[in-house]
Design a protein around this motif. Sequence first.
Motif, PDB file in Angstrom:
ATOM      1  N   VAL A   1       0.847  -1.198   0.000  1.00  0.00           N
ATOM      2  CA  VAL A   1       0.000   0.000   0.000  1.00  0.00           C
ATOM      3  C   VAL A   1       0.882   1.247   0.000  1.00  0.00           C
ATOM      4  O   VAL A   1       1.745   1.414   0.868  1.00  0.00           O
ATOM      5  N   SER A   2       0.656   2.117  -0.943  1.00  0.00           N
ATOM      6  CA  SER A   2       1.402   3.374  -0.987  1.00  0.00           C
ATOM      7  C   SER A   2       0.728   4.403  -0.090  1.00  0.00           C
ATOM      8  O   SER A   2      -0.452   4.286   0.242  1.00  0.00           O
ATOM      9  N   GLY A   3       1.492   5.414   0.314  1.00  0.00           N
ATOM     10  CA  GLY A   3       0.940   6.497   1.103  1.00  0.00           C
ATOM     11  C   GLY A   3       0.975   6.271   2.591  1.00  0.00           C
ATOM     12  O   GLY A   3       0.468   7.099   3.355  1.00  0.00           O
TER      13      GLY A   3
ATOM     14  N   ARG B   1      -5.815  -0.172   1.415  1.00  0.00           N
ATOM     15  CA  ARG B   1      -5.534   0.946   0.506  1.00  0.00           C
ATOM     16  C   ARG B   1      -6.641   2.002   0.603  1.00  0.00           C
ATOM     17  O   ARG B   1      -6.365   3.205   0.655  1.00  0.00           O
ATOM     18  N   ALA B   2      -7.898   1.552   0.633  1.00  0.00           N
ATOM     19  CA  ALA B   2      -9.025   2.491   0.738  1.00  0.00           C
ATOM     20  C   ALA B   2      -8.976   3.245   2.065  1.00  0.00           C
ATOM     21  O   ALA B   2      -9.261   4.451   2.124  1.00  0.00           O
TER      22      ALA B   2
ATOM     23  N   ASP C   1      -6.071   5.818   1.917  1.00  0.00           N
ATOM     24  CA  ASP C   1      -6.416   6.935   1.032  1.00  0.00           C
ATOM     25  C   ASP C   1      -7.442   7.860   1.680  1.00  0.00           C
ATOM     26  O   ASP C   1      -7.313   9.093   1.620  1.00  0.00           O
ATOM     27  N   ALA C   2      -8.475   7.272   2.300  1.00  0.00           N
ATOM     28  CA  ALA C   2      -9.506   8.091   2.941  1.00  0.00           C
ATOM     29  C   ALA C   2      -8.930   8.844   4.135  1.00  0.00           C
ATOM     30  O   ALA C   2      -9.221  10.042   4.327  1.00  0.00           O
TER      31      ALA C   2
ATOM     32  N   ARG D   1      -5.899   9.837   4.670  1.00  0.00           N
ATOM     33  CA  ARG D   1      -5.040  10.932   4.218  1.00  0.00           C
ATOM     34  C   ARG D   1      -5.858  12.136   3.739  1.00  0.00           C
ATOM     35  O   ARG D   1      -5.360  13.260   3.736  1.00  0.00           O
ATOM     36  N   ARG D   2      -7.115  11.890   3.346  1.00  0.00           N
ATOM     37  CA  ARG D   2      -8.000  12.980   2.934  1.00  0.00           C
ATOM     38  C   ARG D   2      -8.855  13.501   4.090  1.00  0.00           C
ATOM     39  O   ARG D   2      -9.735  14.334   3.904  1.00  0.00           O
TER      40      ARG D   2
END
Length: 339
Positions: free
Chosen positions: A27-29, A286-287, A290-291, A293-294
């Motif tokens: 997973v990136s990020g 991953r989801a 991503d969430a 980080r937002r």
Amino acid sequence: MSELLGVAVLGAGHMGADHVRRLDRVVSGARVAAVADPDAERAKEAVGAIEGVTVHTDVEAALDAPGVEAVLIASPGEAHEEALLAAFARGLPVLCEKPMVPESAGALRVVEAEARLGRRLAQIGFMRRYDAEYLRLKSLLDGGRLGKPLMLHCVHRNVSSPPHFTSAMLVTSSVSHEIDAARWLLGQELTAVTVLRPRPSAGAPAGLLDPQFVLFESERGALVDVEVFVNCGFGYEVRCEAVCEAGSARIGDPRTMVVTAAGGAREEVPQDYLVRFADAYDREVRAWVDATRRGRVTGPDAWDGYAASVVAEAGVRALETGARTPVALAPRPALYDPA
């Protein structure tokens, strides 16, 4: 928030170690900032050569470690309530493996604590919602092309059960995935449970009631049956067929490699959930990253975790009594009202 989301992983067993690997390599990020486990050596083994990770035997020390911005809970279920409440107290977003909290009273305390915050922090790890086949089935049912769902037929088989596995855990640990998947696929709460017990398999450990046949009723009249067989001996299998007014759809049929050699052909059968649902776990984490980080929280929520615990507890009572057992949910806080 830093460029890479710093994650504390709580629990370094089979599931936790796999999540450490996933955050580091897949997973990136995100990055693994801390790992906590009562067994320090196990935690160090899970971390391996990853740089910049602090190792702890105490949950709160891991949450307070430098660089921790989010939490992934993969410890045993009985430790989840304390970890979730500690994360809430620090305002840390959480991905918590199922069961959120095994006992419904503790699960309700988590729901009430998050509701008092007035915002979501927790995503619960019902990874089947991220599996490609389950997503296709959900889209098909929501689209209405097959009419209203009438029945779900489910199969859940494991090669073998771990030494500590009890008859109740067939419902609370294994069938909890079908509980959430049924609620999600149907868009309905489950209202009653009946558990039937065939003759135990000769392959089951002494005293373990395996297999079981679990029947759920939903609030709008659909039925869900689950064959759960945790000592089938040959592979890990999960299937689901939705029978609707104008057709049916089935997922979970074999998709594996076929090996032909020495005058015969052999299909490979997954041996555990980390193989069968590897892609779903990747999508789920991953989801979540991503969430987070937002500044958002998506996916199954604490109410979903609570509802699964209540239904599972009713299932255990049904197993013990042999009687149809109603499901009684507390009032749903406004925070979890469907959009």
